[in-house]
Enzyme design. Structure first.
Site, PDB file in Angstrom:
ATOM      1  N   TYR A 144     -11.850-102.271 -17.695  1.00 60.81           N
ATOM      2  CA  TYR A 144     -10.510-102.234 -18.180  1.00 60.81           C
ATOM      3  C   TYR A 144      -9.664-102.189 -16.862  1.00 60.81           C
ATOM      4  CZ  TYR A 144     -12.341-102.175 -22.461  1.00 60.81           C
ATOM      5  OH  TYR A 144     -13.154-102.329 -23.383  1.00 60.81           O
TER       6      TYR A 144
ATOM      7  N   GLU B  96      -9.346 -97.161 -26.459  1.00 61.01           N
ATOM      8  CA  GLU B  96     -10.779 -96.188 -26.135  1.00 61.01           C
ATOM      9  C   GLU B  96     -11.806 -96.840 -26.274  1.00 61.01           C
ATOM     10  OE1 GLU B  96      -7.193 -95.301 -29.396  1.00 61.01           O
ATOM     11  OE2 GLU B  96      -8.920 -96.742 -29.633  1.00 61.01           O
TER      12      GLU B  96
END
Length: 438
Positions: free
Chosen positions: A398, A386
């Site tokens: 990411y 998350e």
């Protein structure tokens, strides 16, 4: 108690075993076949032979353990595919068993008490002037570490890496002081695996003398007697893993590969190329298992990195619950850490941080490589995490590493003035295919 079937085909020996254990005894029936061309024609007849020898049928089995590798490419695929096929047919789970931890577990099972506790250094010949290298220590060592992994019987000090033979002495010598600090009272180093026939032992001893001069270390070379993993090792460790819940559905079972190419070109050989880039890079930035002694540094970095940081209690509870944590140190200084939780078919990255002065230098990616390896050992299909929508730099990081957004958790994070902030759920496949959107 129903037995398990074990298959091992990652070496020149094809092995099949049926194994069970009670509090007072163990039952082991096995057959091995060496010196033949290819294991594919022999493995199922061996299964039938061992079944008859044990007086059992396939419907008596509780699970199927297989040698996951690393090892011969065709061999590890064969054991995996046979385990998958039998698992589908019999409706029983599969237990992947890594070659290096299986050999270490078998060695520790056989060692006399005089050699325990000690650090077991496993090196398997990977060809191409490289070895698969890992390090383990028995759990009954005096540890300054929480219960941070789910592998029974030992701690994994160094997860399996592919590394050039010439780089092994420095790689081990740089990490050994941290291992000895984490496990007080260790003085024995036990060598296992046929890769030690390639590693320069005198150079290793000289490097270790430089970094561990204050320790009176005793070396025991057992690589001649414990050169390769056997089906007995796979069976015993597979039994332990099965009863710890480390089992997967057949479609999730996968070999463990550490090498993405099987031969060098003439030009590459002339340049002396080889080795795992992560293993080479970590010679100066070392990924180590998170210990209780790391928590002061970890908490300080967590406070520098997060507006709502984890407390010391959070980290202690996570390690005690069996979650896996790693720290990244450079010249002894903590530059990053992460923690992950295994779950069915995935690994959940709980927290990751890199020191502000060390960002954009590849350290975050290096920590995530450790998480990927952990996931592959678990036969996980993806890594899940998350991230706050307001953290644009983390989202971009990411995405560069092939994470995709697959969902949103409403009001997941605490925010300023008593408010809540959503979380973007991102995932990265560990096998190259597109991640599923749950």
């Amino acid at each position: 108690m129903h037995p398990i079937l074990a298959l091992e085909t990652s070496t020149a020996t094809c092995g099949v075993a049926i194994y069970s254990r009670s509090e007072s005894s163990e039952s082991l029936d096995f057959k091995e076949l060496s010196g033949v061309s290819g294991h594919a024609p022999n493995i199922l007849p061996l299964v039938d032979d061992v079944m008859r020898q044990a007086g059992l049928t396939r419907h008596d089995l509780a699970a199927i353990a297989f040698g996951q590798g690393p090892g011969a490419f065709t061999g590890v695929r064969l054991a995996c595919s046979v385990a998958q096929g039998m698992s589908f047919a019999l409706q029983i789970p599969v237990v992947p068993v890594g070659a290096l931890p299986a050999l270490a577990s078998g060695l520790m099972h056989a060692l006399p008490p005089t050699l325990l506790p000690g650090i077991c250094l496993v090196a398997l010949d990977a060809r191409m002037n490289e070895v698969y290298l890992a390090a383990y220590v028995r759990r009954d060592a005096q540890a300054n570490i929480a219960n941070s992994d789910s592998m029974p019987g030992y701690f994994e000090l160094q997860s399996p890496v592919l590394i050039r033979v010439d780089d092994c002495p420095a790689f081990i010598a740089e990490r050994l002081p941290y291992w000895l600090k984490t496990f007080a009272g260790l003085h024995t180093l036990v060598l296992a695996g046929d890769g030690w026939q390639l590693i320069h032992r005198k150079e290793l001893a000289a490097e270790v003398d430089k970094t561990c001069a204050d320790h009176q270390l005793v070396w025991h070379d057992l690589s001649a007697d414990f050169g390769t993993v056997s089906v007995k090792d796979v069976a015993r460790l597979g039994w332990d893993l099965f009863h710890r819940g480390r089992r997967v559905e057949p479609e999730q079972a996968l070999p463990l590969y550490l090498r993405d190419k099987v031969a060098f070109t003439t030009a590459e050989r002339a340049l002396g190329q080889g080795g795992n880039p992560q293993a080479m890079q970590s010679a100066t930035a070392m990924v180590l298992p998170m210990s209780l002694a790391d928590l002061r540094d970890v908490i300080e970095l967590e406070r520098q990195s997060q507006a709502f940081p984890w407390s010391e209690g959070h980290f202690r509870d996570a390690l005690a619950a069996g979650y896996s944590g790693w720290v990244l140190r450079q010249a002894g200084v903590l530059v990053g850490f992460c923690m992950a939780m295994p779950a069915p078919d995935e690994v959940h990255l709980l927290v990751i941080a890199v020191s502000p002065d060390c960002r954009r230098q590849g350290f975050g990616a290096l920590l995530l490589e450790q998480v990927y390896m952990f996931g592959r050992q678990q036969c996980a299909s993806r890594v899940l995490l998350e991230v706050r929508p307001s953290n644009a730099s983390a989202i971009a990081f990411y995405r560069r590493l092939q994470f995709e957004q697959i969902g949103t958790r409403r009001g997941y994070y605490p925010a300023a003035k008593g408010q809540r902030e959503d979380a973007l759920v991102m995932a990265r496949s560990l096998h190259g295919e597109q991640v599923s959107h749950d």
